[in-house]
Write an enzyme that holds these catalytic residues in place. Structure first.
Site, PDB file in Angstrom:
ATOM      1  N   ASP A  19       0.818  -1.209   0.000  1.00 25.54           N
ATOM      2  CA  ASP A  19       0.000   0.000   0.000  1.00 25.54           C
ATOM      3  C   ASP A  19       0.855   1.263   0.000  1.00 25.54           C
ATOM      4  O   ASP A  19       0.645   2.167  -0.804  1.00 25.54           O
ATOM      5  CB  ASP A  19      -0.928   0.009   1.212  1.00 25.54           C
ATOM      6  CG  ASP A  19      -2.073  -0.969   1.067  1.00 25.54           C
ATOM      7  OD1 ASP A  19      -2.966  -0.713   0.234  1.00 25.54           O
ATOM      8  OD2 ASP A  19      -2.078  -1.989   1.766  1.00 25.54           O
ATOM      9  N   THR A 116      -7.305  -6.140  -0.130  1.00 26.81           N
ATOM     10  CA  THR A 116      -6.156  -6.678   0.601  1.00 26.81           C
ATOM     11  C   THR A 116      -6.201  -8.209   0.676  1.00 26.81           C
ATOM     12  O   THR A 116      -5.190  -8.874   0.435  1.00 26.81           O
ATOM     13  CB  THR A 116      -6.110  -6.099   2.020  1.00 26.81           C
ATOM     14  OG1 THR A 116      -6.003  -4.671   1.936  1.00 26.81           O
ATOM     15  CG2 THR A 116      -4.918  -6.641   2.797  1.00 26.81           C
TER      16      THR A 116
END
Length: 348
Positions: A19, A116
């Site tokens: 990220d 995710t």
């Protein structure tokens, strides 16, 4: 903005670094193109977890990953930094994503790794970038590293796909492990291109082709997709809606904004999301996907039929119940009617 940047951002980065690394790289590239003073980025990540003694090792890993990615920028038609970025450079790049947006001016909207769990499991995830001008989404790019160009590969589990890819490598970019979709407002066209090293190395950039929504308007023939996660989506309600609409096909549960790609490409006809009470939808989870579907010929609104409002900052304020994306106006109208009929018993 070169869409091939999504390729090297999506290869073998551990989830704990992904990220921040993706956000730093895209922020740095945008700043180089448009200038430090002219860039406003609304993004998901901040640097809080990277500060202090506990974050030092993770931060160094992010710095190393960012520099590794940027060292390959020339392969994708981008300029590399004159020298490696330092810790402060990377932190500043990540923190460029702290804009609150609003109804005036230009704002980039970034979700560096959307999905995710999909990322961790080797399943679907996306890198999503959009541009908002005066509250309207005008540009969208959606990188889906595990979404194959060939529709038939969607019917196979990802590990099986990986095995078959090794036995039968892609030929001339006809299909690949992943794809990038991109569009701009008013173009009337969404483009899809492969995410594959051989294609890039051979310079076959002309392999981009139009992505078009399905022509199906009969719900009985339609496929609907919804989030995999139950935490922010009510599966029981959407299952009831599917029955009300007469949907016969098995639902396609997909991590990330790959759901928007599925509608835009014609792999599914309906996407419905109804969050549980208290959950607020964020702009980076939808902006790129919305314009990609719209320019491919589809329709995206809230459950009341109103366009999604991206002018209020980080959140989609004023959202009527949920989000409905469809391949066309007729099936969209039928879906909204089914929501209206079922809503009072939804307990949402």
């Amino acid at each position: 903005f070169n869409t091939n940047v999504f390729y090297y951002l999506s290869n073998s980065i551990p989830i704990f670094k992904a990220d921040w690394s993706v956000q730093a790289v895209i922020s740095w590239v945008l700043t180089q193109y448009f200038g430090e003073e002219h860039i406003s980025i609304i993004a998901e990540e901040d640097t809080q977890a990277l500060s202090g003694r506990d974050g030092n090792e993770l931060l160094q890993g992010v710095v190393n990953t960012v520099n590794e990615c940027l060292s390959e920028a020339a392969m994708f038609g981008l300029e590399s930094p004159l020298q490696s970025l330092g810790t402060l450079d990377v932190l500043n790049a990540i923190n460029k994503g702290s804009s609150k947006g609003g109804p005036i001016g230009r704002h980039w909207v970034l979700d560096p790794v959307d999905g995710t769990l999909g990322f961790v499991r080797g399943d679907q995830y996306a890198v999503a970038l959009a541009m908002i001008e005066d509250g309207e989404v005008v540009l969208g790019v959606l990188g889906c590293p595990n979404y194959p160009m060939r529709r038939e590969w969607l019917n196979h589990r990802h590990h099986y796909y990986q095995l078959m890819s090794k036995q039968s490598p892609p030929d001339s970019g006809v299909w690949s492990r992943g794809c990038v979709l991109s569009t701009q407002k008013g173009s009337g066209q969404t483009w899809m291109e492969p995410l594959v090293n051989d294609v890039i190395n051979l310079g076959l950039s002309t392999l981009a082709r139009p992505a078009t929504v399905s022509s199906i308007d009969d719900p009985a023939l339609a496929t609907f997709c919804e989030p995999v996660e139950k935490e922010n989506s009510n599966h029981s309600f959407t299952e009831g809606l599917a029955q009300s609409l007469g949907l016969r096909n098995r639902p396609l549960r997909v991590y990330s904004m790959a759901k928007y790609a599925a509608i835009a490409r014609g792999d599914a006809e309906i996407f419905m999301k109804f969050a549980r009470a208290g959950y607020k939808e964020k702009v980076w989870d939808h902006a790129a996907g919305v314009i990609i579907i719209q320019e491919a010929g589809g329709v995206v609104t809230d459950a009341g039929g109103s366009p999604l409002d991206f002018s209020k900052g980080i959140y989609l304020e004023g959202l009527d119940r949920g989000i409905i994306a469809c391949c066309g106006a007729q099936i969209h109208k039928k879906t909204i009617a089914a929501v209206d009929e079922s809503w009072d018993s939804s307990n949402l």
